[in-house]
Design a protein around this motif. Structure first.
Motif, PDB file in Angstrom:
ATOM      1  N   ALA A 199      15.185  13.484  10.653  1.00  5.53           N
ATOM      2  CA  ALA A 199      13.943  13.589  11.407  1.00  5.53           C
ATOM      3  C   ALA A 199      14.150  13.145  12.850  1.00  5.53           C
ATOM      4  CB  ALA A 199      12.867  12.742  10.741  1.00  5.53           C
ATOM      5  N   ASP A 259      10.081  18.832   0.581  1.00  7.42           N
ATOM      6  CA  ASP A 259       8.834  19.585   0.766  1.00  7.42           C
ATOM      7  C   ASP A 259       8.712  20.619  -0.354  1.00  7.42           C
ATOM      8  OD1 ASP A 259      11.076  20.863   1.794  1.00  7.42           O
ATOM      9  OD2 ASP A 259      10.026  21.729   3.517  1.00  7.42           O
ATOM     10  N   THR A 275       7.276  25.869   8.987  1.00  3.59           N
ATOM     11  CA  THR A 275       8.385  24.916   9.156  1.00  3.59           C
ATOM     12  C   THR A 275       9.607  25.689   9.618  1.00  3.59           C
ATOM     13  OG1 THR A 275       7.554  23.415   7.451  1.00  3.59           O
ATOM     14  CG2 THR A 275       9.896  23.289   7.964  1.00  3.59           C
ATOM     15  N   PRO A 299       8.619  20.430  11.074  1.00  2.00           N
ATOM     16  CA  PRO A 299       7.724  20.720   9.956  1.00  2.00           C
ATOM     17  C   PRO A 299       6.382  21.296  10.396  1.00  2.00           C
ATOM     18  CG  PRO A 299       7.666  18.384  10.460  1.00  2.00           C
ATOM     19  CD  PRO A 299       8.694  18.990  11.378  1.00  2.00           C
ATOM     20  N   GLN A 319       5.348  14.656   7.857  1.00  2.00           N
ATOM     21  CA  GLN A 319       6.099  14.277   6.664  1.00  2.00           C
ATOM     22  C   GLN A 319       5.257  13.497   5.671  1.00  2.00           C
ATOM     23  OE1 GLN A 319       9.587  12.385   8.505  1.00  2.00           O
ATOM     24  NE2 GLN A 319      10.841  14.000   7.625  1.00  2.00           N
ATOM     25  N   SER A 372       3.895  16.633   3.917  1.00  2.00           N
ATOM     26  CA  SER A 372       4.821  17.651   3.419  1.00  2.00           C
ATOM     27  C   SER A 372       5.917  17.105   2.520  1.00  2.00           C
ATOM     28  CB  SER A 372       5.458  18.402   4.594  1.00  2.00           C
ATOM     29  OG  SER A 372       6.220  17.529   5.402  1.00  2.00           O
ATOM     30  N   GLU A 373       6.293  15.835   2.703  1.00  2.00           N
ATOM     31  CA  GLU A 373       7.368  15.271   1.894  1.00  2.00           C
ATOM     32  C   GLU A 373       6.897  14.094   1.045  1.00  2.00           C
ATOM     33  OE1 GLU A 373      10.880  14.532   4.136  1.00  2.00           O
ATOM     34  OE2 GLU A 373      10.862  16.486   5.105  1.00  2.00           O
ATOM     35  N   ASP A 374       5.563  13.920   0.999  1.00  2.00           N
ATOM     36  CA  ASP A 374       5.057  12.793   0.233  1.00  2.00           C
ATOM     37  C   ASP A 374       3.758  13.167  -0.475  1.00  2.00           C
ATOM     38  OD1 ASP A 374       4.528  10.351  -0.890  1.00  2.00           O
ATOM     39  OD2 ASP A 374       4.334   9.246   1.002  1.00  2.00           O
TER      40      ASP A 374
END
Length: 479
Positions: free
Chosen positions: A11, A76, A119, A128, A132, A135-137
């Motif tokens: 990131a 994601d 993304t 993204p 995050q 998208s990732e959590d």
């Protein structure tokens, strides 16, 4: 090039004085394309608040054994599936991340996602669509986490044909986070549980139906960018695993079900592509004949392309030439009456994007349309108002993603070859035009322009004349 198959993009990539020439090239490319890794504070604050406050749906399907399949290391996760036998047919339940629940229409996050569109993946970072924290959590269908999802429940016949479908919101919990290599190994060695083993059964049935419809899948070889142990980058050709194609068929099945719902309700947005013109097919057939590749007169172009071997240089030249048949893809919104053009020619059926809302903007709106139609509700005004604006947004961001992909590939190729300017390489000609030829090196996963003339499919010697990392430029001349 598939930039989702990277080794741990970060990131916060290096772009300062201590960065190498390749990292600086990536940073420059992001700047040129206005790809910001930072999220505006207002949009980020909305995302953080949504992650804390969204209430999960009342309908509870956490007991359904969903699992995800993605590139190793992906966070994601848009989709999770549960595959079962249903009499002599099958039942596919496909859970899609409930992005709409976390994005307030007209808010700062909504505005920012409409700017980003999708993304975008680069070798050293991902830019993204959503922060995050979502998208990732909070929204990602991570294993052992309760999540809100749009669940597609699709029944199939024994031949894999869709006989019924429904979509609704529910809380779900993925039981396993799998990657393609693991799934392929389990299916190949017979150790896969039935729910995973059915991916092959259903995938192959759907592929057969696609061929019967006249659909076509272009098997372009994928360049993969990865990091070596010493921190450098390298390019390799990554063959697509059968499990990836089977997985894609479940997504295509869902997209076809979505298009059917939209067309019935006369509101939505389709992913469309015109069928290739006959003169383009005739030209492609002449190219096959010139390369001495047998193409029976009664064989459809999709079946012919499907049978080509990516490891055969002559076939590879034809695969590159076949890109001329896959042009004109776009998005077709409609409200009040069905559009005149509804077919996505590669799918050979109406089709809509609804399975990747974490990574693609248009899917968020398609999901809301389909759930409303399926459950007898009203399509919200904010969705109807957005539909006509989406084609331009997606067209612009698709162009940006393509520029990023090509720029990164060229920069990595230049970095890999920088110390070899002046050397001559064995190569195959895979395409020709008025400006020269495109060659693919035999021993390196490099495809680049070359000055000179040669027939497609022939073996040549190509001298490297330029490898400029900053300018993302690699150039050869035929020796």
């Amino acid at each position: 090039m598939d930039l989702r198959h990277l080794i741990a993009p970060t990131a916060d990539p290096k772009a300062g004085a201590d960065a190498g020439p390749l990292e600086r090239a990536f940073a420059t490319l992001r700047e040129q394309l206005d790809l910001s890794l930072d999220y505006p504070q207002g949009a980020l604050a909305e995302a953080v608040q949504a992650a804390k406050s969204v209430t999960l749906p009342d309908r509870d399907e956490t007991a359904v054994p969903f699992f995800t399949i993605d590139p190793a290391g992906s966070m994601d996760l848009d989709q999770a599936m549960c595959l079962e036998r249903d009499g002599d047919g099958f039942r596919v339940r496909y859970a899609i991340a409930d992005v709409p629940a976390y994005v307030t229409p007209g808010g700062a996050l909504d505005t920012e996602t409409r700017q980003r569109g999708q993304t975008i993946y680069l070798p050293d970072a991902r830019v993204p669509l959503h922060p995050q924290v979502l998208s990732e959590d909070a929204v990602s269908l991570l294993a052992d986490k309760e999540r809100s999802a749009y669940v597609w429940d699709i029944r199939l016949s024994s031949l894999g044909e869709a006989t019924a479908s429904e979509v609704y919101r529910a809380r779900v919990k993925s039981t396993a986070r799998l990657d393609y290599v693991t799934v392929q190994q389990q299916i190949d060695d017979g150790s896969a549980p039935e729910g995973i083993a059915l991916l092959k059964t259903i995938g192959e049935l759907r592929i057969a139906l696609e061929a019967k419809r006249g659909g076509a899948n272009l098997p372009m070889p994928e360049q993969e960018v990865s990091k070596t142990d010493d921190g450098n980058y390298q390019l390799t050709f990554r063959p697509q695993l059968p499990a990836e194609e089977w997985n894609a068929e479940v997504s295509l099945l869902t997209g076809m079900a979505a298009a059917e719902l939209m067309l019935q309700a006369k509101v939505g947005i389709l992913r469309t592509m015109p069928a290739p013109e006959q003169k383009a097919i005739d030209r492609f057939r002449r190219q096959a004949k010139a390369l001495s590749v047998d193409w029976p007169a009664d064989q459809q172009y999709g079946d012919f392309i499907r049978a080509l071997d990516r490891s055969n240089p002559t076939h590879l030249a034809l695969i590159h030439d076949a890109t001329s048949l896959f042009r004109g893809a776009g998005y077709t919104p409609f409200d009040g009456q069905a559009p005149s053009e509804t077919i996505q020619a590669a799918v050979a059926a109406p089709y809509a994007h609804v399975t990747a809302p974490l990574r693609r903007l248009v899917d968020r709106f398609g999901l809301v349309v389909c759930e409303a139609v399926s459950q007898g509700g009203q399509v919200p005004d904010w969705v109807r108002e957005a539909l006509p604006t989406l084609p331009d947004i997606m067209r612009s961001t698709d162009q940006k993603a393509s520029q990023a992909e090509h720029g990164c590939t060229d920069a990595v190729e230049a970095a890999v070859l920088a110390h070899r300017v002046g050397e001559t390489f064995a190569a195959y000609v895979v395409d020709t035009d008025e400006k020269g030829v495109t060659v693919q090196l035999v021993d390196l996963a490099v495809t680049a322009k070359a000055d000179g003339k040669a027939e497609a499919g022939t073996e040549v010697r190509a001298k490297l004349t330029e490898a400029n990392i900053e300018e993302h430029q690699v150039r050869f001349e035929l020796a």
